[in-house]
Design a protein around this motif. Structure first.
Motif, mmCIF file in Angstrom:
data_model
loop_
_atom_site.group_PDB
_atom_site.id
_atom_site.type_symbol
_atom_site.label_atom_id
_atom_site.label_comp_id
_atom_site.label_asym_id
_atom_site.label_seq_id
_atom_site.Cartn_x
_atom_site.Cartn_y
_atom_site.Cartn_z
ATOM 1 N N LYS A 142 0.834 -1.204 0.000
ATOM 2 C CA LYS A 142 0.000 0.000 0.000
ATOM 3 C C LYS A 142 0.860 1.243 0.000
ATOM 4 C CE LYS A 142 -3.688 -2.032 2.780
ATOM 5 N NZ LYS A 142 -4.309 -2.028 4.111
ATOM 6 N N ASP A 143 0.339 2.270 -0.651
ATOM 7 C CA ASP A 143 0.974 3.577 -0.608
ATOM 8 C C ASP A 143 0.514 4.257 0.675
ATOM 9 O OD1 ASP A 143 2.129 6.004 -1.080
ATOM 10 O OD2 ASP A 143 1.212 6.314 -3.043
ATOM 11 N N SER A 144 1.449 4.813 1.439
ATOM 12 C CA SER A 144 1.086 5.412 2.735
ATOM 13 C C SER A 144 0.208 6.650 2.573
ATOM 14 C CB SER A 144 2.341 5.766 3.519
ATOM 15 O OG SER A 144 3.171 6.616 2.768
ATOM 16 N N SER A 145 0.349 7.384 1.473
ATOM 17 C CA SER A 145 -0.458 8.591 1.269
ATOM 18 C C SER A 145 -1.832 8.285 0.672
ATOM 19 C CB SER A 145 0.284 9.588 0.385
ATOM 20 O OG SER A 145 0.557 8.996 -0.869
ATOM 21 N N ASP A 146 -1.924 7.239 -0.155
ATOM 22 C CA ASP A 146 -3.192 6.865 -0.779
ATOM 23 C C ASP A 146 -3.397 5.354 -0.625
ATOM 24 O OD1 ASP A 146 -5.478 6.588 -2.310
ATOM 25 O OD2 ASP A 146 -4.477 6.954 -4.232
ATOM 26 N N PRO A 147 -4.299 4.920 0.293
ATOM 27 C CA PRO A 147 -4.461 3.488 0.552
ATOM 28 C C PRO A 147 -4.968 2.670 -0.638
ATOM 29 C CG PRO A 147 -5.943 4.810 1.930
ATOM 30 C CD PRO A 147 -5.130 5.753 1.117
ATOM 31 N N ASN A 148 -5.539 3.327 -1.652
ATOM 32 C CA ASN A 148 -6.009 2.601 -2.835
ATOM 33 C C ASN A 148 -4.919 2.419 -3.883
ATOM 34 O OD1 ASN A 148 -8.606 2.292 -1.831
ATOM 35 N ND2 ASN A 148 -9.242 4.302 -2.584
ATOM 36 N N ALA A 149 -3.800 3.100 -3.692
ATOM 37 C CA ALA A 149 -2.702 3.012 -4.654
ATOM 38 C C ALA A 149 -1.663 1.991 -4.188
ATOM 39 C CB ALA A 149 -2.044 4.382 -4.819
#
Length: 181
Positions: A142-149
């Motif tokens: 998971k991307d820490s800034s955007d959980p959907n990315a």
């Protein structure tokens, strides 16, 4: 529960998959490659030393023989310590995360752990390798800034490179555990 099946890698060489179910939330998968072939080692060593002897025969320089022996020994040590992986394992613990380990022919081991909170999914991906399309199992982080990315992809079983039928077996079992979390 323990299963041991034989599969092949992308080169057609036999590998084995050992599946251990420690509980409904914990499974371990170990892909083992064949051991170092003593015949190949002997053939490589003999060819290098015969070439060195031929050079020595024409040059009469003993340093050629000494360097051939030294290069062969150092090359074999580096190969079994850094290149030849005996087995790779994937330990999936539903509530904690995933541990990925590699054991080398020299006995050296490398281990890494990925927390479950950082895992987005485990997928089978495809790639172009040399002149063929291969499949590999990977963990999407998971991307820490955007959980959907997705921030990065961590490939699994990089050294053994099992074929799709082996990967599907591991994938289905991993998805069972991830769906329970």
């Amino acid at each position: 529960m323990m299963e041991d099946e034989t599969f092949t890698d992308i080169s057609g060489k036999a590998i084995s998959l050992d599946c251990q179910s420690h509980s409904s939330f914990c499974r371990e998968f170990t892909v083992s490659s064949p051991k170092v072939s003593i015949g190949k080692v002997m053939a490589y060593t003999c060819s290098v030393w015969l070439f060195a002897y031929a050079v020595f025969f024409f040059t009469q320089n003993t340093a050629v023989l000494s360097s051939a022996i030294l290069i062969t020994l150092v090359g074999m040590m580096l190969h079994i310590h850094f290149v030849k992986v005996d087995h790779e394992s994937l330990l999936v613990i539903g509530s904690l995360g995933i541990q990925v380990s590699s054991s080398y022919a020299s006995g050296r081991e490398t281990t890494s752990f990925i927390e479950m909170s950082k895992i987005k999914d485990i997928v089978i991906n495809e790639a172009i390798y040399m002149h063929q399309i291969i499949y590999y199992l990977c963990v999407l982080l998971k991307d820490s800034s955007d959980p959907n990315a997705v921030s990065s992809v961590v490939p699994l079983f990089q050294s053994s490179k099992p074929r799709l039928n082996c990967l599907v077996k591991v994938y289905k079992s991993c998805q069972e555990i991830l769906s329970k979390c």
